[in-house]
Write an enzyme that holds these catalytic residues in place. Structure first.
Site, PDB file in Angstrom:
ATOM      1  N   GLY A   1       7.798  13.075  -8.310  1.00 49.07           N
ATOM      2  CA  GLY A   1       7.267  14.173  -7.510  1.00 49.07           C
ATOM      3  C   GLY A   1       5.829  13.908  -7.123  1.00 49.07           C
TER       4      GLY A   1
ATOM      5  N   ASN B   1     -10.618   2.536   5.179  1.00 47.41           N
ATOM      6  CA  ASN B   1      -9.279   2.185   5.680  1.00 47.41           C
ATOM      7  C   ASN B   1      -8.216   2.524   4.649  1.00 47.41           C
ATOM      8  OD1 ASN B   1     -10.292   0.156   3.963  1.00 47.41           O
ATOM      9  ND2 ASN B   1      -8.997  -1.411   4.863  1.00 47.41           N
TER      10      ASN B   1
ATOM     11  N   LYS C   1      -2.119   8.175  10.096  1.00 50.27           N
ATOM     12  CA  LYS C   1      -1.119   9.174  10.517  1.00 50.27           C
ATOM     13  C   LYS C   1       0.082   8.522  11.206  1.00 50.27           C
ATOM     14  CE  LYS C   1      -3.956  12.241   8.971  1.00 50.27           C
ATOM     15  NZ  LYS C   1      -3.778  12.687   7.576  1.00 50.27           N
TER      16      LYS C   1
ATOM     17  N   GLY D   1      -3.337   6.583  -6.167  1.00 52.87           N
ATOM     18  CA  GLY D   1      -4.267   7.687  -6.413  1.00 52.87           C
ATOM     19  C   GLY D   1      -3.760   8.649  -7.460  1.00 52.87           C
TER      20      GLY D   1
ATOM     21  N   GLY E   1       0.809  -1.208   0.000  1.00 49.26           N
ATOM     22  CA  GLY E   1       0.000   0.000   0.000  1.00 49.26           C
ATOM     23  C   GLY E   1       0.845   1.261   0.000  1.00 49.26           C
ATOM     24  N   ASP E   2       0.193   2.400  -0.177  1.00 47.89           N
ATOM     25  CA  ASP E   2       0.852   3.715  -0.159  1.00 47.89           C
ATOM     26  C   ASP E   2       1.856   3.860  -1.301  1.00 47.89           C
ATOM     27  OD1 ASP E   2      -0.426   4.286   2.432  1.00 47.89           O
ATOM     28  OD2 ASP E   2       1.030   2.867   3.230  1.00 47.89           O
TER      29      ASP E   2
ATOM     30  N   HIS F   1      -5.873   7.692  -0.204  1.00 46.35           N
ATOM     31  CA  HIS F   1      -5.233   8.087  -1.455  1.00 46.35           C
ATOM     32  C   HIS F   1      -5.106   9.602  -1.497  1.00 46.35           C
ATOM     33  CE1 HIS F   1      -6.902   4.179  -3.466  1.00 46.35           C
ATOM     34  NE2 HIS F   1      -5.942   3.956  -2.591  1.00 46.35           N
TER      35      HIS F   1
END
Length: 449
Positions: A439, A63, A325, A42, A37-38, A66
């Protein structure tokens, strides 16, 4: 049967068979996370959404997190497909998604305040999607607390308990909320009673919740449709569809590092079941790969760097979870892991993101193999966390480029060692790299070919 009858039957079969194989005028392209993930899915979806008619979420809930930067504004999405930033695009939340309505409406309001408009005309929610209730979230937190030092690192958004309700066939779907409210009330009281019996410490004000959901029913009603019919009609009419996978392959409940996973299928299979699509509708399968590896929460992580390298990646990459977070754990790129998720998902191409985070490094390591403590090389990805947690990693050492790539927009203008890093990944996986991100914004994605 005569020869002529057999010929007629044969032609009839061929006609029907060709009709079935050619019934869709367009294909469904899919964007999937290739790690934990991450990865930047998105941003990739946002880039591709400008060229498609429909963008879909197929599984998971809020949960997922994005982040999309559009026209200088940063949007955080949890339930909404990232394609909502494109005003020409219809966004679909499919039947495989579990929806916490209070969070959905909070997300709608926050993003409307940032400039998103007319969402009521371009957001469709499946009537078959299941609802996440507040008590699901309470149960999620309690179950996590009970695990003590062996917690799974859940987001405590109620996703697992909601999927549990679905699997035990006492969950409630969006369509039931919009039907006879007396029937919805009976089902709600029943599911609350079940959870109170199992978890006596939870407290649910049933009357207050029913009053709240009566209000939500009218708020959500304009968005709800039979998304299965909608998507199949769109494909027959040649509309282009993009699917945004939530979470990632290594968090898949079947193929991930179980039990340190999410509660849905976030690999290619979840796309089909989460939207009601047959396999022949799938076109491109785009695997999104961060140029290094991260994961949030607990669980084995073979290439994790608990040292200055991990700290550098965490700091330079701003590696903090959008939803939780929490600081993300960081490590080197892992080729055996990527080969495994490519095997499961069938990537037709790859997008590498956050290559610029490696800009300052003199040397970059890439995991190229796993072996057991006795030196035996593994020819497969370990199926248990015990085995994965005990393997040794073999690395290749690649030279860094130690210059900024942030403003480069042409692949051939990247430093030679940066190009070599991309080509090394491409060669190891035997999957073409189509894009490279250097970026935050969509303009920072370089088209390699």
């Amino acid at each position: 049967m005569s020869t002529s009858s057999a010929a007629v039957n044969g032609n009839h079969y061929e006609q029907l068979h060709q009709g079935r194989t050619k019934m869709y005028k367009s294909k469904v392209d899919v964007v999937l996370g290739a790690q934990w993930g991450d990865e930047g899915k998105g941003k990739v979806v946002d880039m591709l959404a400008s060229e498609v008619d429909i963008v879909c979420r197929c599984q998971g809930g809020n949960n997922a997190g994005h982040t999309v930067v559009a026209n200088g504004t940063e949007f955080d999405f949890h339930l909404l497909p990232s394609g909502v930033v494109n005003e020409k695009c219809i966004s679909v939340i499919g039947n495989g998604v579990v929806i916490h309505l209070p969070s959905l409406f909070d997300e709608l309001l926050k993003n409307q305040a940032k400039g998103l408009s007319h969402l009521e005309n371009r957001l469709i929610i499946s009537d078959r999607a299941h609802l996440v209730f507040d008590f699901h979230q309470h149960v999620d937190g309690m179950q996590e607390a009970e695990k003590g030092g062996k917690s799974l690192g859940t987001t405590k958004k109620g996703i697992g308990p909601a999927y549990s309700s679905k699997a035990t066939r006492n969950g409630i779907r969006v369509g039931e909320l919009l039907g006879d409210f007396n029937l919805f009330s009976d089902k709600f009281k029943s599911i609350v009673a079940t959870h109170v019996r199992l978890f006596p410490s939870i407290n649910v004000d049933v009357d207050a919740e029913l009053a709240r959901y009566k209000d939500y029913a009218e708020k959500v009603r304009p968005y709800v449709k039979d998304t299965i019919c909608f998507l199949h009609t769109a494909l027959r009419n040649g509309k282009t569809i993009l699917v945004e996978g939530a979470n990632a392959a290594m968090l898949d409940i079947d193929f991930g590092t179980y039990p340190y996973v999410t509660s849905s299928n976030c690999s290619i299979g979840g796309v089909l079941t989460g939207l009601g699509l047959p396999p022949q509708t799938i076109g491109e399968v785009i695997g999104v790969v961060k140029a290094y590896t991260t994961r949030v929460g607990d669980g084995p992580f073979p290439t994790e760097q608990l040292n200055e390298v991990g700290d550098l990646l965490q700091t330079r990459g701003f590696e903090v979870g959008v939803t939780t977070k929490r600081k993300r754990r960081c490590g080197w790129l892992d080729i055996p892991l990527l080969k495994y998720t490519s095997l499961v998902n069938g990537y037709t191409c790859i997008c590498i993101t956050k290559l610029d985070i490696l800009d300052t490094m003199a040397e970059i390591k890439v995991a190229v193999g796993y072996k057991r403590s006795n030196g035996e090389k593994l020819d497969h990805f370990p199926g248990t966390i015990a085995e994965l947690g005990s393997i040794e990693v073999e690395y290749a050492n690649l030279p860094g480029w130690q210059t900024s790539t942030e403003h480069i927009r042409n692949f051939k203008e990247l430093p030679e060692n940066a190009q070599n890093y991309v080509r090394f990944l491409e060669s190891e996986l035997s999957v073409p790299v189509r894009w490279v991100g250097v970026g935050k914004g969509r303009e920072s994605i370089i088209n390699v070919h």
